[in-house]
Write an enzyme that holds these catalytic residues in place. Structure first.
Site, mmCIF file in Angstrom:
data_model
loop_
_atom_site.group_PDB
_atom_site.id
_atom_site.type_symbol
_atom_site.label_atom_id
_atom_site.label_comp_id
_atom_site.label_asym_id
_atom_site.label_seq_id
_atom_site.Cartn_x
_atom_site.Cartn_y
_atom_site.Cartn_z
ATOM 1 N N LYS A 124 -35.756 -13.189 -37.611
ATOM 2 C CA LYS A 124 -36.849 -14.140 -37.419
ATOM 3 C C LYS A 124 -37.033 -14.341 -35.915
ATOM 4 O O LYS A 124 -36.049 -14.445 -35.172
ATOM 5 C CB LYS A 124 -36.471 -15.460 -38.103
ATOM 6 C CG LYS A 124 -37.590 -16.479 -38.191
ATOM 7 C CD LYS A 124 -37.126 -17.706 -38.981
ATOM 8 C CE LYS A 124 -38.213 -18.733 -39.173
ATOM 9 N NZ LYS A 124 -37.775 -19.864 -40.020
ATOM 10 N N SER A 143 -40.984 -21.030 -43.636
ATOM 11 C CA SER A 143 -41.507 -20.429 -42.427
ATOM 12 C C SER A 143 -41.005 -19.008 -42.157
ATOM 13 O O SER A 143 -41.595 -18.284 -41.367
ATOM 14 C CB SER A 143 -41.131 -21.302 -41.235
ATOM 15 O OG SER A 143 -39.730 -21.372 -41.095
ATOM 16 N N SER A 164 -37.037 -23.047 -45.588
ATOM 17 C CA SER A 164 -37.734 -21.944 -44.926
ATOM 18 C C SER A 164 -37.158 -20.561 -45.190
ATOM 19 O O SER A 164 -37.758 -19.558 -44.799
ATOM 20 C CB SER A 164 -37.777 -22.184 -43.422
ATOM 21 O OG SER A 164 -38.778 -23.117 -43.118
#
Ligand SMILES: [Zn+2]
Lengths: 476, 478
Positions: B79, B154, B178
């Site tokens: 990420k 996310s 997330s």
């Protein structure tokens, strides 16, 4: 009664730990700009703080020295504000639960001992430094970011500039004693802000509190307080009042100048610092810190009074710094006469330090040499005045007293025959002085003594000469 | 053989048996990227050259007969809020569009130590704030299961990259779901480890008391492998635990005798219109029962305050965590300023997206003098109560079962404009972060052709329980 001044101090002290408080960067004054930095103290994304145990220990030492209550569980908070020298947008500090609660420090004022109470002592990180260049740009040096600080906050117990000075002196010496900071105001390792206002009880009026910053020395703190005291009183007398504001001391103008007005309390939006879990202060650790703490100034002072039969004042002065006290005690081992010793140290030695504006550590004279000198005087090998002269020489050259005395041939003349011959000769040459003395002018003896000292370059044993002069005059 | 379609653990086995090389594994994934990335947009940055370099080094190690780390040869997606030295790390924000970190996050160091191949930086909601990856400055990521719907967020890029076989496994971060929610939406496995299990050092914080680096895999074993590779105590993270690190067997895992709690509050708090999802969940519970698990309804009375509590604490922390992005030292700086205040205001106004600004404002409000006590401080107290509820539940239960998300992956632009609906979708996941527990999302079925995930929650540092339960379930379903 008139006006009463209320002064509270906020003092920031940089702790001389080996590393910064939350990262592994060196904690060192100076150094090429932006060299003692890393992702943590630069506040790069994702970098995390880890509490340095030594910084915590230093804070606890301060708490013990100032008689505070030490928190059992240490938590930290984020103090949020934007400023270019603040790398994270918040300073890691302590809000509701400071490391040390309360505490006090006693100062010696004319009426005796006065207790100044503390509000709190908390730990926090220092910020970077902004340097403004002539063309208007600002440069940032982050070497100081993350240097551990304690903030000491007093209650408004201080009532005059003189008390503030005494408090600051005492605070500085105590901090030096416990070895947590070099407390140099000029290098910024000790910084002091003043909160001041005045009240008049009968008239039931008081001024609003002014905060004064930018005090670079104890002297400027004193001057700023005196200035503000006067300003506050004058405004009240005119039926006006001061504003809640922050002012700074301007060294050139010799006055305080407004920096900014305060509108309500500033909002730092304190939040828990979740990156630093609460740290339990175990009793065993606290005990260990206490055990390893050097003798504190007030403890030492009491011991000096008892052990060396010194008065309040002498003991206070001689324990003014750990080094001075150690210097005294080292000489005492050889001299064993505390009265005599304290006269020498309090007189000639401290005067010299004051003249040269230096600390005892910087003195060239070793305790052993000074002890030897005092003993030479005590044993009559040299007289008192010569002793003082030799000491001045020692300050300059760092030579031992034996060498100086030998080199300059300063051994006292105590040979009775030689002195007697000299006294007779001087009396013969000064019949007027004899006459004067007999007519009650004691000063005449001093003149005759001076003649002999002149001839012997000050080496004559003054007690012997004095006695001989009196004896011989009475026979004439 | 299509290597990229294998599970990560299968790739690893074949690599160790020298049936395939590290370079071949990587090339296979790069081919997938070349063919699908245009559509999916899972990555912000693909680091082909360095990945190839590392793959060659792993092959050389194999040739020399050296021992290999647990992630050897596996292409990994990170990420883009995880700092990588000399490799741009944007947090999907204009603010850090060109930010190149001078240091590696601890998880990155661990991956390098374990011979993993960092293939690229994946897309996310800006600063990990959002549940759809639609708030990214770098465009939407599509759900590989259905390009019309969001991949969740996310960590949408990391989930999509694994689901689309662009990488073998990946890392996300999970503050309120997330990792688990995008795992659920993309039909893969996602783990949110116990707070303190995986180092946060070098991961841009969103809400630092809630954040934890999470792992994605195409099955339970893969996600577990990823966790094994990055967990462990880290002296650079003050919240890292000495209990961290995992090492347990999966093979003998079973559901027999497993004590499972079902919070009644979840039954009552459901978002409407989810009958089909409920059916899938009910069937899953029946399957657990058939396999010998003991199911009991429990009450966690403070769960009903979890969302409000979460949004107060998380936004409060967001507001301070993002303060360092001020345009002074790094990141975006406006050109429209004369005063220092303007520099701050304009830089942040121009560089932060809507959602970031919304949360900074909410958090600033929650921390402001006069509002602190009724918002932030009260939320901290409720958080403790929620924690206590869980502690009580785990006294006599092994795991808690629930949905991961009460809704199906939704079409783009459908709920991003109604933040409160978006926040509500976090109902099942946020309490886990508030209590610092571990949880995992894994696929349990489909509704209308879209994946539905189940969440297994365990007590702190009980990763073995949730992962073994998940593995046993997965075996039964297959
Ligand atoms: Zn540093």
């Amino acid at each position: 009664m008139g006006y009463k001044t209320l002064i509270g101090l906020e003092i920031h002290v940089e702790l001389m730990t080996k590393k910064k408080i939350f990262c592994n960067c060196k904690n060192e004054f100076g150094g090429e700009v932006n060299t003692h930095v890393c992702p943590v103290c630069l506040g790069l994304p994702g970098a995390l703080p880890v509490m340095d145990k030594e910084a915590l220990e230093f804070g606890i030492r301060a708490g013990i020295a100032f008689n505070s209550e030490i928190e059992k569980e240490v938590r930290t908070d984020r103090k949020n504000y934007f400023y270019p020298d603040l790398t994270k947008g918040y300073q890691i500090s302590q809000a509701d639960l400071p490391l040390c609660k309360g505490g006090h420090l006693d100062i010696e004022i004319e009426d005796g001992v006065k207790r100044i109470n503390l509000e709190r002592i908390h730990i926090e990180e220092d910020t970077g430094k902004q340097l403004h260049t002539e063309d208007g740009t600002s440069l940032l040096d982050f070497n100081r970011c993350g240097v551990p600080l304690i903030e000491i906050v007093t209650k408004p117990d201080i009532n005059s500039a003189e008390e503030a000075r005494l408090f600051l002196e005492k605070l500085r010496s105590t901090i030096k004693y416990i070895g947590i900071s070099d407390v140099r105001m000029e290098e910024g390792s000790l910084r002091c802000d003043v909160n001041i206002n005045v009240i008049h009880d009968e008239k039931k009026i008081k001024s609003r509190i002014t905060e004064v910053k930018n005090l670079n020395s104890f002297r400027s703190a004193v001057k700023a307080i005196e200035y503000e005291e006067k300003r506050h009183k004058e405004l009240l007398e005119k039926g006006e009042n001061t504003d809640n504001e922050t002012r700074r001391w301007d060294e050139n103008l010799n006055e305080t100048v407004i920096m900014r007005r305060k509108f309500g309390a500033s909002d730092y939006r304190f939040a828990n610092e979740g990156d630093l879990p609460a740290i339990k202060i175990e009793d065993t650790w606290l005990h260990e810190i206490k055990e390893n703490l050097p003798e504190l100034p007030h403890e030492k002072k009491v011991r000096f009074m008892v052990e060396y039969s010194l008065g309040h004042y002498e003991a206070d002065v001689l324990t003014g710094s750990r080094e001075l006290a150690a210097f005294f005690e080292e000489i005492y081992k050889h001299v064993n006469d505390s009265k005599l010793l304290s006269n020498w140290v309090m007189g000639d030695v401290l005067r010299r330090l004051k003249e040269e504006d230096m600390e005892i550590e910087a003195l060239h004279v070793s305790p052993k040499d000074l002890a030897d000198l005092i003993l030479m005087v005590k044993d009559g090998k040299i007289n008192n005045n010569t002793g003082k002269k030799v000491l001045r020489d020692m300050f300059e050259s760092g030579k031992s007293p034996e060498i100086i005395v030998k080199e300059q041939g300063l051994i006292q003349i105590s040979d009775e025959g030689a002195l007697e011959e000299m006294v007779e000769r001087i009396l013969d040459a000064n019949p007027q002085s004899i006459e004067d003395y007999k007519n009650g002018k004691d000063r005449a003896i001093g003149f005759l003594m001076g003649q002999i000292m002149k001839e012997t370059k000050g080496k004559a044993n003054p007690q012997m000469v004095n006695k001989m002069l009196l004896d011989k005059i009475s026979l004439r | 053989m299509d290597i990229a379609k294998l599970k990560a653990w299968e790739m690893r086995e074949k690599l160790l048996k020298k049936e395939i090389s590290s370079t071949e594994i990587l090339k296979s994934h790069l081919e997938v990227i070349d063919s699908v990335e245009m559509d999916i947009n899972a990555f912000i940055t693909v680091d082909r050259e360095n990945a190839m370099e590392t793959a060659k080094l792993v092959d050389e190690k194999i040739a020399r007969g050296e021992s290999l780390g647990v992630l050897a040869g596996l292409p990994i997606g990170l990420k883009d809020n995880i700092m990588t030295k000399d490799l741009r790390t944007t947090c999907a924000s204009k603010m850090l569009e060109n930010f190149i970190p001078p240091f590696d996050a601890t998880v990155v160091r661990n991956i390098r130590r374990e011979d993993g191949i960092i293939l690229g930086k994946t897309n996310l909601d800006e600063f990990a704030m959002g549940g759809s990856t639609e708030t990214s400055y770098f465009g939407n990521t599509k759900n590989p299961k259905n390009l019309e719907v969001v991949p969740g967020g996310s960590s949408g890029g990391s989930a999509a990259a694994v689901a689309a076989n662009e990488v073998a496994i990946s890392l996300g971060s999970d503050t309120g779901g997330s990792v688990r929610q995008p795992a659920s939406y993309c039909g893969i496995v996602g783990i949110k480890p116990t707070y303190g299990m995986v180092s946060r050092y070098g991961v841009m914080p969103m809400s630092n008391s809630l954040d934890q680096v999470g792992q994605f895999g195409r099955d339970v074993r893969d996600a577990y492998l990823m966790l094994k590779g990055v967990s462990g105590f880290d002296p650079l993270d003050g919240t890292s635990s000495h209990k961290s690190g995992v090492n347990f067997e999966l093979e003998n895992a079973s559901l027999k005798g497993l004590k499972i709690a079902l919070p009644i509050e979840y039954r009552d708090l459901r978002v409407t219109g989810d009958e089909k999802i409920r059916e899938v969940f009910d069937n899953t519970v029946k399957l657990f029962e058939r396999e010998g698990a003991i199911i009991q309804y429990v009450s966690l009375p403070h769960l009903k305050y979890a969302l409000e509590t979460y949004y107060i604490i998380s936004t409060a922390e967001v507001s301070t965590n993002l303060s360092r992005l001020d345009g002074i030292r790094y990141g975006y700086r406006t050109e429209n300023y004369e005063t220092l205040d303007e520099l701050y205001t304009m830089s942040r106004t121009e560089a932060f997206g809507e959602e970031a600004k919304r949360r900074i404002m909410m958090g600033t409000y929650a921390l402001s003098a006069g509002y602190q006590d009724e918002h932030y401080k009260k939320a901290l107290k409720v958080r403790t109560l929620i924690k206590n509820d869980y502690d009580k539940t785990f006294e006599d239960h092994d795991v808690i079962l629930s949905l991961t998300s009460p809704i199906l992956p939704f079409p783009f632009d459908s709920i991003i404009n109604s933040p409160v609906d978006m926040y509500k979708a976090d109902l099942y996941t946020v309490p886990v972060n508030l209590a610092g527990l571990c949880a995992m999302s894994l696929p349990m079925g489909e509704v209308d052709g879209l994946p539905v995930g189940m969440q297994i929650t365990g007590n702190r540092f009980q990763e073995s329980k949730i992962i073994r339960a998940g593995y046993a379930f997965e075996k039964v379903v297959k």
